[in-house]
Design a protein around this motif. Sequence first.
Motif, PDB file in Angstrom:
ATOM      1  N   GLU A 114      22.438  -3.339 -13.040  1.00 39.61           N
ATOM      2  CA  GLU A 114      21.176  -3.866 -13.532  1.00 39.61           C
ATOM      3  C   GLU A 114      20.823  -5.169 -12.822  1.00 39.61           C
ATOM      4  N   GLU A 115      19.521  -5.373 -12.650  1.00 38.18           N
ATOM      5  CA  GLU A 115      19.011  -6.627 -12.109  1.00 38.18           C
ATOM      6  C   GLU A 115      17.634  -6.854 -12.705  1.00 38.18           C
ATOM      7  N   GLY A 116      17.480  -7.958 -13.405  1.00 33.93           N
ATOM      8  CA  GLY A 116      16.183  -8.261 -14.006  1.00 33.93           C
ATOM      9  C   GLY A 116      15.703  -7.198 -14.958  1.00 33.93           C
ATOM     10  N   GLY A 117      16.630  -6.542 -15.654  1.00 30.88           N
ATOM     11  CA  GLY A 117      16.257  -5.491 -16.586  1.00 30.88           C
ATOM     12  C   GLY A 117      15.995  -4.146 -15.949  1.00 30.88           C
ATOM     13  N   LEU A 118      16.132  -4.031 -14.635  1.00 27.81           N
ATOM     14  CA  LEU A 118      15.945  -2.773 -13.912  1.00 27.81           C
ATOM     15  C   LEU A 118      17.296  -2.211 -13.502  1.00 27.81           C
ATOM     16  N   LYS A 119      17.322  -0.906 -13.237  1.00 24.76           N
ATOM     17  CA  LYS A 119      18.560  -0.230 -12.845  1.00 24.76           C
ATOM     18  C   LYS A 119      18.486   0.193 -11.382  1.00 24.76           C
ATOM     19  N   PHE A 120      19.627   0.063 -10.700  1.00 27.20           N
ATOM     20  CA  PHE A 120      19.694   0.434  -9.286  1.00 27.20           C
ATOM     21  C   PHE A 120      21.019   1.130  -9.002  1.00 27.20           C
ATOM     22  N   ARG A 121      20.941   2.098  -8.107  1.00 27.26           N
ATOM     23  CA  ARG A 121      22.161   2.784  -7.656  1.00 27.26           C
ATOM     24  C   ARG A 121      22.806   1.961  -6.553  1.00 27.26           C
ATOM     25  N   VAL A 122      24.121   1.850  -6.613  1.00 22.81           N
ATOM     26  CA  VAL A 122      24.870   1.230  -5.525  1.00 22.81           C
ATOM     27  C   VAL A 122      26.029   2.135  -5.154  1.00 22.81           C
ATOM     28  N   ASN A 123      26.422   2.054  -3.909  1.00 24.01           N
ATOM     29  CA  ASN A 123      27.587   2.785  -3.405  1.00 24.01           C
ATOM     30  C   ASN A 123      28.443   1.768  -2.662  1.00 24.01           C
ATOM     31  N   LEU A 124      29.586   1.449  -3.213  1.00 26.92           N
ATOM     32  CA  LEU A 124      30.398   0.365  -2.672  1.00 26.92           C
ATOM     33  C   LEU A 124      31.304   0.814  -1.540  1.00 26.92           C
ATOM     34  N   PHE A 125      31.552   2.100  -1.396  1.00 20.08           N
ATOM     35  CA  PHE A 125      32.614   2.560  -0.512  1.00 20.08           C
ATOM     36  C   PHE A 125      32.138   3.223   0.774  1.00 20.08           C
ATOM     37  N   ASP A 126      30.992   3.879   0.768  1.00 23.93           N
ATOM     38  CA  ASP A 126      30.654   4.800   1.854  1.00 23.93           C
ATOM     39  C   ASP A 126      29.855   4.175   2.994  1.00 23.93           C
ATOM     40  N   TYR A 127      29.266   3.007   2.777  1.00 21.78           N
ATOM     41  CA  TYR A 127      28.403   2.393   3.770  1.00 21.78           C
ATOM     42  C   TYR A 127      28.780   0.924   3.935  1.00 21.78           C
ATOM     43  N   LEU A 128      28.337   0.337   5.046  1.00 20.65           N
ATOM     44  CA  LEU A 128      28.597  -1.083   5.248  1.00 20.65           C
ATOM     45  C   LEU A 128      27.925  -1.902   4.159  1.00 20.65           C
ATOM     46  N   ASP A 129      26.673  -1.573   3.843  1.00 15.47           N
ATOM     47  CA  ASP A 129      25.951  -2.235   2.761  1.00 15.47           C
ATOM     48  C   ASP A 129      25.917  -1.324   1.542  1.00 15.47           C
ATOM     49  N   THR A 130      25.723  -1.896   0.397  1.00 14.19           N
ATOM     50  CA  THR A 130      25.926  -1.178  -0.855  1.00 14.19           C
ATOM     51  C   THR A 130      24.676  -0.533  -1.421  1.00 14.19           C
ATOM     52  N   GLY A 131      23.509  -0.844  -0.863  1.00  9.73           N
ATOM     53  CA  GLY A 131      22.258  -0.365  -1.427  1.00  9.73           C
ATOM     54  C   GLY A 131      21.472  -1.449  -2.131  1.00  9.73           C
ATOM     55  N   LEU A 132      22.091  -2.617  -2.320  1.00  4.65           N
ATOM     56  CA  LEU A 132      21.418  -3.734  -2.982  1.00  4.65           C
ATOM     57  C   LEU A 132      21.879  -5.020  -2.299  1.00  4.65           C
ATOM     58  N   PHE A 133      20.990  -5.643  -1.532  1.00  4.32           N
ATOM     59  CA  PHE A 133      21.331  -6.897  -0.867  1.00  4.32           C
ATOM     60  C   PHE A 133      21.316  -8.025  -1.911  1.00  4.32           C
ATOM     61  N   LEU A 134      22.490  -8.549  -2.239  1.00  2.00           N
ATOM     62  CA  LEU A 134      22.578  -9.532  -3.309  1.00  2.00           C
ATOM     63  C   LEU A 134      21.886 -10.838  -2.946  1.00  2.00           C
ATOM     64  N   ASP A 135      21.850 -11.190  -1.664  1.00  2.00           N
ATOM     65  CA  ASP A 135      21.197 -12.447  -1.288  1.00  2.00           C
ATOM     66  C   ASP A 135      19.682 -12.388  -1.441  1.00  2.00           C
ATOM     67  N   HIS A 136      19.122 -11.207  -1.643  1.00  2.00           N
ATOM     68  CA  HIS A 136      17.677 -11.068  -1.824  1.00  2.00           C
ATOM     69  C   HIS A 136      17.265 -11.081  -3.292  1.00  2.00           C
TER      70      HIS A 136
END
Length: 730
Positions: A528-550
């Motif tokens: 969750e971020e700001g009350g919204l839901k997002f899919r992340v994949n921690l293992f299969d890609y260099l990035d997870t699907g959600l850039f935390l610095d943004h």
Amino acid sequence: MATLFATCPKGLEYLLRDELRALGADDAREALAGVHFSGPLELAYRACLWSRLASRVLLQLAEFDAPDADALHAGAQAIDWAQHLAPDGTFAIDAVGSSGALRHTQFIALRTKDAIVDQFRERSGTRPDVDVEEPSIRINVRVHKGRASIALDLAGLPLHRRGWRQGTGEAPLKENLACAMLLRAGWPAIAAEGGALVDPMCGAGTLLIEGALMAADAAPGLRRGYWGFLGWHGHDAATWQALLDEAQARATAGLRSLQPLYFGYDHDPGVLQEARRNAQAAGVAGFLHLARQSAEHLRRPEGIEQPGLVISNPPYGERLGERTALGTLYRAFGARLREAFAGWRAAVIVADDELGHALGLRADKRYVLYNGALECRLLTFELREERPRERVERPLSEGAQAVANRISKNLRHLRKRLEREGVTCWRAYDADIPEYAAAIDVYRAVGADDGRARSDAFPQTWLHVQEYAPPRDIPEQVARDRLRELVHAASHAFDVPRERIALKTRYRAKGGSKYGRFDQRGEFLVVEEGGLKFRVNLFDYLDTGLFLDHRPMRLRLRELARGRNVLNLFCYTASASVHAAAGGAASTTSVDLSATYLEWAARNFTLNDCTGPRHRLVQADVLAWLRHDHGRYDLVFVDPPTFSNSKRAEDFDVQRDHAELLRLVGDRLAPDGLVVFSNNLRRFTLDASLAECFDVRDITPATIPFDFARNPRIHVCYELRRRLAPTANS
């Protein structure tokens, strides 16, 4: 004594040899894709009727040298075809192989046909006709290494065609392959003990039907109406009828004692209807329980205490975009097997080891089988009851303790603000101790990839660790040891088991340091971020699907989006677009070249109930798309990669090409529109010429999250507005 050869798919040879020996073929010996044996005609008939594994049973007529077409014609004419076929009969020819001048199977079949027809014309003045569907006899011609063998196909049609199939699913399993799976899984012994058979992805019911017929001692060929020997002059009708009568008596007795212990599930109601039709045609409908259910929710059938067999042919995911979803399916299926079927056996056929590993089970046996031309692996398992293992904590080394202490210090410093702002995905450590050079990000997952939050297993804390390139003067083994200590420290500080830590390691390669091979787990979490839901994949890609610095930037875009038409270029998984949609954007358009990321983006929109034509996903090269698009946008977010050399798009270098990119964006900008431009090139310099057409404001400090304070150069960010054209009075 007839010389016989039973063909079968590759991988079934040893099973077929044992089956034929059990039927009386004492001299059966395996060969590639078949088994040689010999015996009286009664044995050949018995093999046709009772073999669950063979594809065809061939009775050899002749073998001879065939270096060319004339030799093939002469050898075929040397056979007395009147002993096998009437002049007014029909025949068909199947040719396989090649050798020397005989290179094409159609030509081989044609020359053999000419030889047979010429012989009949010379002797009787008439000739038999060709019938490729149900001929009086079917002839098999094999050419190999200058030799030709000609045989009668006693089956006529492939033996896997049992006569009961009324319909199929998307990927039907051949009946003889299904029987091979059942035999390798030990089904006959399980059935004899009264065990149940469960197929969680049953499709048209092939495994269940063949399993029931096997347990009932019903001959697999009993329901076939056509055989290749029925129109053959050498056919012994009395022997064949005696075998049929025996088989019918055994099937009647077996079905009378069969128990209704066959359970099939599928998510598709249409294919379940096909399974019911097939079971009815096979005479076992009363023993099957078929219901709609997904494999992720598999349960042991109610009232079944005796251990049985779970067997399945799950989807292989050959089409684009399917593999990621399959990883999640396989993991969920494996988890249900562990949790609900302790004491049972299981067997699963998979397309490759990667999908097999996704089950999360340790196979006791692996067999190579072929589903058509596709090489597969049959994995069998003993599903033992798992006892919870106590977590044994290794003592921390001095270096690991220092890292753990620093993480704990960071936690104390950040905790109140994280809780106050509701931040659940954040950076906990960023090479704070230079010798331990990695970034550690925390992801607080609220559900699995289907978006069902707050289930019994959630929330969970997961860690994402990315190693930075170590200095060249640090020996590689020292760097590896330090990384292991860092992971151990993170596990200790967050009380997170190792299996919930994704580690991205670097290696030294030509051209610089690069990240190593990633996992292919297909495991998606929901955060969750700001009350919204997002899919992340921690293992299969260099990035997870959600850039935390943004994170601050996405929240800023959400505030700016109300009533605006929003364009998100290089959108990745479209998390910024979802924020804009939640902020009341009139429309969102998200552009990216990757079909995988756009599919991911679509799931993010669905998770947040932001669907419909107002939210558009476009697969395209951004520069090319901008040159041809005619839309007008009030708010544009541009976050390009540093470099891109995709074969499907123009080469892109953010330093070299950003001015052209932003000018194209300016052409699409509404009069009072705003561009938010970001990138993560450490030494990026904004092209000074852009000031001629844009008012530019550097907003980087306001977009750096507080948890990234140690790394303020993680990205740069600018707001750009088009300069108004000068008026006549100015």
